[in-house]
Design a protein around this motif. Structure first.
Motif, mmCIF file in Angstrom:
data_model
loop_
_atom_site.group_PDB
_atom_site.id
_atom_site.type_symbol
_atom_site.label_atom_id
_atom_site.label_comp_id
_atom_site.label_asym_id
_atom_site.label_seq_id
_atom_site.Cartn_x
_atom_site.Cartn_y
_atom_site.Cartn_z
ATOM 1 N N ARG A 74 -3.433 -7.131 -1.924
ATOM 2 C CA ARG A 74 -3.861 -6.240 -2.799
ATOM 3 C C ARG A 74 -5.344 -5.734 -2.678
ATOM 4 N N THR B 190 -6.605 -1.996 -1.568
ATOM 5 C CA THR B 190 -7.957 -0.862 -2.321
ATOM 6 C C THR B 190 -8.966 -0.702 -1.103
ATOM 7 N N ARG C 275 -7.826 2.300 0.887
ATOM 8 C CA ARG C 275 -7.965 3.468 0.086
ATOM 9 C C ARG C 275 -9.445 3.962 0.161
ATOM 10 N N GLY D 183 0.605 6.929 3.490
ATOM 11 C CA GLY D 183 0.804 5.751 2.951
ATOM 12 C C GLY D 183 0.280 4.489 3.619
ATOM 13 N N HIS E 162 1.680 1.363 5.093
ATOM 14 C CA HIS E 162 2.765 0.449 5.642
ATOM 15 C C HIS E 162 2.403 -0.650 6.170
ATOM 16 N N ARG F 87 7.015 -0.923 3.137
ATOM 17 C CA ARG F 87 6.541 0.321 3.235
ATOM 18 C C ARG F 87 6.123 0.921 1.928
ATOM 19 N N ASP F 88 5.075 2.032 2.117
ATOM 20 C CA ASP F 88 4.209 2.200 0.643
ATOM 21 C C ASP F 88 4.113 1.248 -0.030
ATOM 22 N N GLN G 76 0.956 0.278 -1.256
ATOM 23 C CA GLN G 76 0.110 0.945 -2.326
ATOM 24 C C GLN G 76 0.679 1.262 -3.740
ATOM 25 N N ARG G 77 2.107 1.219 -3.548
ATOM 26 C CA ARG G 77 2.813 1.738 -4.760
ATOM 27 C C ARG G 77 3.155 0.571 -5.651
ATOM 28 N N LEU G 78 3.182 -0.724 -5.015
ATOM 29 C CA LEU G 78 3.434 -1.948 -5.550
ATOM 30 C C LEU G 78 2.375 -2.584 -6.587
ATOM 31 N N THR G 79 2.793 -3.040 -7.532
ATOM 32 C CA THR G 79 1.755 -3.905 -8.407
ATOM 33 C C THR G 79 1.563 -5.122 -7.600
ATOM 34 N N GLU H 258 4.606 -7.459 -7.845
ATOM 35 C CA GLU H 258 5.728 -6.812 -7.262
ATOM 36 C C GLU H 258 5.424 -7.087 -5.552
#
Length: 484
Positions: A317, A321, A324, A345, A347, A364-365, A367-370, A373
Motif C-alpha cells: 500500500r 501511494t 502515484r 496502472g 501492475h 494487475r491494477d 492501485q484499485r485494491l483496498t 484486498e
C-alpha cells in the motif's frame, strides 16, 4: 485448433498448442498416457514445462493413442505433433466413468481452456482429468528369484539387466516396509533422477509428507553411506613409495553435479542476464524504524481478525501511494522506440521463492485494491505461485516489484531489476536495534529498505524522494491517511 488429420484416414495428430505469452516451445516432463491407451476428450496426455510454468496439456480428441511424439526431456516447438489418436472401433459402447460415448463427448465439445487455448469445438462439455496424486498405494510386485535380474512391466515381464526403480507421480509402496513417498512436482522427480537420489528414502517435509525440492537437495548434501566398504591396500606396507603430502589420502569418489539450464531456470537466467546487460541500475537504501508499522498492523488485525493484513500488504500500500507521487518509477524503457513509457496502472510484482526457482507473480491494477484486498490477493497469489498453478500470463507484465528478502534472514541486498521494469523495492528483516527516539536511546523494530532503479528513467532526486516517501510512512503510518 492445435490438431490435424493424418495422412492415414481417421488418424488425428494433436499438435502442441500455443501456450501464450510468446512461448514458442515446451519441454516434455512426463507422459500421462502410453501407446495403446484409450483417452477421453480433455484428458491430460502430457505434462510440459515452459519458460513460465509447468503445464498439464489436455487432448481435444477421444480415441486410442497410436503414437507419442517426443521423449521425456525433449523440447518440442509449438505446432508440432504431440500425440496421434485413432478412433475407436466401437464408438457407441459404454465407457468407464460415464454413459456418454467418446465420440458423443467429442461432438459436445470441450470446456477445458489451456492458457487461452480451447480444446473444444463448441459449448462447454464434461471434463475428465486424472488426479495428480493417487492416495492408494500400488501393489508391490513379486520379488524376483535370488540372484536373478528384475522384471520390467514395460517388457511384458521379461528380465531387464540393471533395471532402475521408476520415479513416478503419486504414492508408491517402498520396499522393506518403508513408508510411502509422495512426489507431486515433476521438477523434484527430475532433480532426484539427475542427482541419483532414491525418493523412497527421502523424508518429505511438505504438507502430508510430500517430498519437496529442498528435501532432495538436503539428501544430496548428506554424506553417502557405502554398503560394502572394501579396505584399500596400504601402499607403505607393500613397499610402494608414497609421495610426501599424500599419506593416508584416498580417492573420495565425489563427482561434479551437472544441472541443465532448462525451462523456468533457463528463463530466469536469461532474464537476469538481459537486465544486467541493458539496465544501468543504481541502488540506494535507508534504515527505518518499523515499530509503529507493526503496532498499526496489530491494531488492524485485532479489530478484524477474520481478515488479517500482512506487513507485506502494508508495504505494498505504501509503495502504491509512492508510485502515484513518483510515476517515473512505474515505467519501462522502450529501447526500440527510444522512449520511456509510464504505465497508467500499477501492475505490482511480488518476488516469490518456489521449488522451481524465483518467480514474480503480478497483481494487475493493484492501485484499485483496498489494503485488505491487497492482503488477500498477495496471500492467494504467492500460494498459487509456490504450488505451480499460476498460468504464464500471471507471471509477466509487471511494472514495479516488491521483494521481501528479509524472510531469508538478511538485512540488505542489491537486487537485479525484473526486466523490463524500472525499479524494485527490497525489504530486509525486521529486528530489534538501538535507536534514538526524542533524544533518548531505545530498542526499536528496525528494517532496511533498498530501492534499485533504472537510471535512464530518473535521477537520484526522484529515486531518493520515492524511498524517503516509503520510509516516512513506515515510521509514521498515520501519514497514509493523507494519501487516501
Amino acid at each position: 485448433m492445435g490438431g490435424g488429420m493424418s495422412a492415414v484416414t481417421g488418424l488425428r495428430d494433436f499438435l502442441l498448442p500455443d501456450l501464450g505469452e510468446g512461448l514458442s516451445e515446451a519441454e516434455i516432463v512426463e507422459w500421462r498416457v502410453a501407446v495403446g491407451d484409450v483417452v477421453a476428450v480433455d484428458q491430460t496426455v502430457v505434462e510440459v514445462e515452459t519458460a513460465k510454468a509447468v503445464v498439464d496439456v489436455p487432448c481435444p480428441y477421444a480415441g486410442r493413442v497410436v503414437a507419442l511424439h517426443g521423449a521425456v526431456g525433449e523440447v518440442r516447438p509449438v505446432g508440432q505433433p504431440l500425440v496421434t489418436i485413432a478412433p475407436l472401433d466401437d464408438d457407441n459402447g459404454p465407457q468407464p466413468g460415464g454413459h456418454a460415448t467418446y465420440r458423443e463427448e467429442e461432438r459436445a465439445g470441450s470446456g477445458n481452456v489451456l492458457i487461452g487455448y480451447g480444446t473444444g469445438h463448441g459449448g462447454p462439455g464434461r471434463r475428465r482429468r486424472r488426479p495428480r496424486l493417487a492416495l492408494a498405494p500400488e501393489p508391490e510386485p513379486a520379488a524376483p528369484p535370488a540372484g536373478g535380474p528384475a522384471a520390467s512391466p514395460a517388457t511384458g515381464g521379461a528380465p531387464v539387466e540393471g533395471a532402475e526403480p521408476a520415479v513416478g507421480t503419486g504414492t508408491s509402496l517402498a520396499p522393506s516396509g518403508r513408508t510411502a513417498t509422495l512426489v507431486i512436482s515433476p521438477i523434484v522427480r527430475r532433480l532426484a533422477r539427475e542427482r541419483g537420489v532414491d525418493l523412497a528414502s527421502v523424508r518429505g517435509t511438505g504438507p502430508g509428507g510430500v517430498v519437496r525440492r529442498a528435501d532432495v537437495e538436503a539428501a544430496t548434501a548428506a554424506p553417502t553411506t557405502r554398503l560394502a566398504a572394501v579396505p584399500e591396500p596400504d601402499p607403505a606396507a607393500s613397499g610402494i613409495p608414497v609421495p610426501d603430502g599424500h599419506v593416508g589420502l584416498a580417492p573420495t569418489g565425489d563427482q561434479d553435479v551437472v544441472i541443465p539450464l532448462t525451462g523456468i531456470r533457463r528463463a530466469i537466467a536469461d532474464k537476469l542476464s538481459r537486465s544486467r546487460r541493458e539496465i544501468p541500475e543504481v541502488t540506494i537504501w535507508v534504515d527505518v524504524d518499523a515499530t509503529a508499522l507493526l503496532e498499526t498492523r496489530a491494531a488492524v488485525n485485532a479489530a478484524t481478525p477474520d481478515a488479517p493484513v500482512s506487513v507485506l500488504a502494508l508495504l505494498a500500500r505504501i509503495c502504491l501511494t509512492g508510485l502515484r507521487r513518483y510515476p517515473q518509477l512505474n515505467a519501462h524503457v522502450d529501447t526500440a522506440g527510444q522512449r520511456i513509457v509510464q504505465s497508467a496502472g500499477v501492475h505490482l510484482g511480488i518476488a516469490t521463492q518456489t521449488d522451481r526457482g524465483l518467480v514474480v507473480p503480478v497483481l494487475r491494477d493493484a492501485q484499485r485494491l483496498t489494503t485488505r484486498e491487497l492482503a488477500a490477493a498477495l496471500a492467494q497469489t504467492t500460494a498459487a505461485a509456490r504450488a505451480g498453478t499460476l498460468p504464464p500470463a500471471r507471471l509477466t507484465g509487471g511494472t514495479f516489484t516488491l521483494n521481501n528478502y528479509g524472510v531469508f534472514g538478511v538485512d540488505g541486498s542489491t537486487p537485479i531489476i525484473n526486466h523490463p521494469e524500472a525499479a524494485l523495492l527490497g525489504v530486509g528483516r525486521i529486528v530489534d536495534k538501538p535507536w534514538v527516539v526524542d533524544g533518548q536511546l531505545a530498542v526499536r523494530k528496525v528494517t532496511q529498505l533498498s530501492l534499485t532503479f533504472d537510471h535512464r528513467v530518473c535521477d537520484g532526486g526522484v529515486a531518493g524522494g520515492f524511498l524517503r516517501h516509503v520510509a516516512d510512512r513506515v515510521e509514521q503510518p498515520a501519514l497514509l491517511v493523507a494519501d487516501v
